[in-house]
Motif scaffolding. Structure first.
Motif, short mmCIF file in Angstrom:
data_model
loop_
_atom_site.label_atom_id
_atom_site.label_comp_id
_atom_site.label_asym_id
_atom_site.label_seq_id
_atom_site.Cartn_x
_atom_site.Cartn_y
_atom_site.Cartn_z
N SER A 129 -4.96 -8.30 2.91
CA SER A 129 -5.03 -7.67 1.58
C SER A 129 -4.73 -8.66 0.46
O SER A 129 -3.88 -9.54 0.60
CB SER A 129 -4.00 -6.53 1.50
N SER A 210 11.35 -9.21 2.12
CA SER A 210 10.12 -10.02 2.14
C SER A 210 10.41 -11.38 1.52
O SER A 210 10.67 -11.45 0.31
CB SER A 210 9.02 -9.33 1.32
N ARG A 244 9.38 -8.48 6.63
CA ARG A 244 7.94 -8.29 6.51
C ARG A 244 7.44 -9.18 5.37
O ARG A 244 7.87 -9.00 4.23
CB ARG A 244 7.60 -6.83 6.17
N ILE A 246 3.80 -10.71 4.01
CA ILE A 246 2.34 -10.82 4.17
C ILE A 246 1.85 -12.13 3.55
O ILE A 246 0.82 -12.69 3.92
CB ILE A 246 1.65 -9.61 3.52
N ALA A 251 0.43 -7.07 -2.04
CA ALA A 251 0.58 -6.28 -0.80
C ALA A 251 2.04 -6.12 -0.42
O ALA A 251 2.49 -5.02 -0.06
CB ALA A 251 -0.20 -6.97 0.33
N ASP A 252 2.83 -7.20 -0.54
CA ASP A 252 4.25 -7.12 -0.20
C ASP A 252 4.99 -6.17 -1.14
O ASP A 252 5.80 -5.32 -0.72
CB ASP A 252 4.89 -8.52 -0.25
N HIS A 254 3.64 -3.77 -3.01
CA HIS A 254 3.12 -2.40 -2.86
C HIS A 254 3.80 -1.70 -1.69
O HIS A 254 4.26 -0.55 -1.80
CB HIS A 254 1.60 -2.44 -2.66
N ARG A 255 3.95 -2.40 -0.57
CA ARG A 255 4.60 -1.78 0.59
C ARG A 255 6.04 -1.44 0.27
O ARG A 255 6.52 -0.34 0.55
CB ARG A 255 4.56 -2.75 1.79
N ASN A 256 6.74 -2.37 -0.39
CA ASN A 256 8.15 -2.10 -0.73
C ASN A 256 8.27 -0.96 -1.74
O ASN A 256 9.21 -0.17 -1.70
CB ASN A 256 8.81 -3.37 -1.29
N LEU A 258 6.44 1.66 -1.89
CA LEU A 258 6.26 2.92 -1.17
C LEU A 258 7.41 3.21 -0.19
O LEU A 258 7.87 4.33 -0.07
CB LEU A 258 4.93 2.89 -0.38
N LYS A 259 7.89 2.15 0.51
CA LYS A 259 8.84 2.38 1.60
C LYS A 259 10.27 1.98 1.24
O LYS A 259 11.20 2.25 2.00
CB LYS A 259 8.40 1.57 2.83
N TYR A 263 11.58 -7.92 -2.42
CA TYR A 263 10.74 -9.12 -2.34
C TYR A 263 11.50 -10.24 -3.03
O TYR A 263 12.03 -10.07 -4.14
CB TYR A 263 9.39 -8.88 -3.04
#
Ligand code: P6P
Length: 337
Positions: A129, A210, A244, A246, A251-252, A254-256, A258-259, A263
């Motif tokens: 991504s 991250s 995690r 990426i 992308a890194d 965005h994931r953080n 949401l979850k 970073y």
């Protein structure tokens, strides 16, 4: 607001609360949507169209190898933003200086845009991504006068809107105009971005960190202490956390978002000021993260309060879940940033 609402419908309904709104910002955002759909199409078939994959055989102003898609994305966003007259100038990671748009087209244009057209593009060849980052300001100089550098060197707090597009397993536009963060997923059958993540909020605590641990020996002592905390075998807060990374900023983050998670891109001997750029990477993400209830800092100062001095200036960047960033900041203060 109902899931599936398009960006245009969303803005109209939001503007119902703001009758003074002139629709220029919504037209500007729709320019970004258009360019995003064009770039998305090329990314999705990059493996098939060899003229678009790989390097340009030159480096950009950052000294980074420029991918053909970097340049393609830059041109598409520039064309889309210049076309409708709301924007008087653009600053881009791919351009050394800012670009003034034709004043005739934007007679009364009152916005400037800063953009990283395709962040993480080296990941495209391996199908990871990537993202576009954008930041929108009202110009400081009077309309109908040539745009100036100062129009672009504004504090992150002055952003009128900011966001990103993530070109991933699905393509999403995530942005804020200062009234929360909303995510829209591209429906390829409609060719529209549709509301899928209303009023996004980042958990105050997460279990994901991250960071590129390959640079561990160059990290500040406080970061090393924080990693030790994350990796400790404890029962509280679900430690040890999960790593995690990426290697693709959007992308890194965005994931953080949401979850939950944090970073980290510290300063180090390989990047004395950090690697990430303040104006078109850290500021837009910092606005979203703060609007979603998180924190974004250079280790001491909120990113949005950092005074810009140059278009491509870099900063250390720590952003994500509030409690995680606060703990990191405490360790940086105690052990050294
Ligand atoms: P490193 C990509 O080049 C980028 O700007 C971000 O997308 C990403 O998070 C970071 O650099 C990765 O940098 O030094 O870990 O390879």
């Amino acid at each position: 607001m109902q899931i599936g609402t398009t960006v245009g419908e969303f803005i109209i309904r939001q503007q119902a609360d703001f009758p003074h709104a002139t629709g220029e910002l919504s037209s500007l955002l729709s320019s970004i949507e258009l360019a995003a759909k064009i770039v998305n199409r090329e990314i999705n078939r990059a493996g098939l169209s060899h003229h678009i994959l790989g390097s340009m055989g030159q480096t950009n102003v950052q000294g980074e190898e420029q991918q053909k898609l970097d340049w393609y994305a830059n041109e598409q966003f520039k064309l889309a933003l210049a076309a409708r007259g709301e924007v008087c100038g653009l600053a881009s990671e791919e351009e050394e200086d800012f670009v003034a748009f034709d004043p005739l087209q934007g007679r009364h244009s009152k916005y400037v845009v800063l953009i990283d057209p395709l962040d993480g593009s080296s990941n495209i060849d391996v199908n990871v991504s990537v993202g576009t980052l954008f930041s929108i300001y009202r110009r400081l100089t009077p309309v109908n006068t040539p745009v100036q550098l100062d129009d672009f060197l504004q504090s992150g707090r002055a952003q009128v809107a900011a966001g990103y597009i993530i070109y991933g397993s699905s393509t999403m536009l995530v942005y804020s105009t200062g009234r929360g963060v909303n995510g829209f997923t591209l429906d390829p059958s409609l060719g529209s971005f549709c509301l899928s993540h209303p009023q996004m909020q980042i958990p105050t605590q997460g279990r994901i960190y991250s960071i590129n641990e390959g640079n561990y020996l160059k990290f500040p002592a406080g970061v090393k202490q924080y990693l030790k905390y994350c990796q400790a075998i404890e029962n509280d807060e679900g430690r040890p956390y999960t790593a995690r990374y990426i290697g693709s900023l959007v992308a890194d983050v965005h994931r953080n978002l949401l979850k939950g998670g944090i970073y980290l891109y510290p300063a180090g001997s390989n990047a004395p000021q950090g690697k990430l750029r303040l104006l078109y990477e850290c500021n837009p993400l910092a606005l979203l993260i703060e609007q979603a209830g998180g924190l974004a800092t250079d280790g001491q100062t909120p990113i949005l309060d950092l005074p810009p001095q140059a278009l491509h200036q870099r900063t250390p960047f720590y952003a994500g879940s509030r409690d995680m960033v606060l703990r990191l900041q405490g360790l940086l203060a105690e052990h050294g940033a």
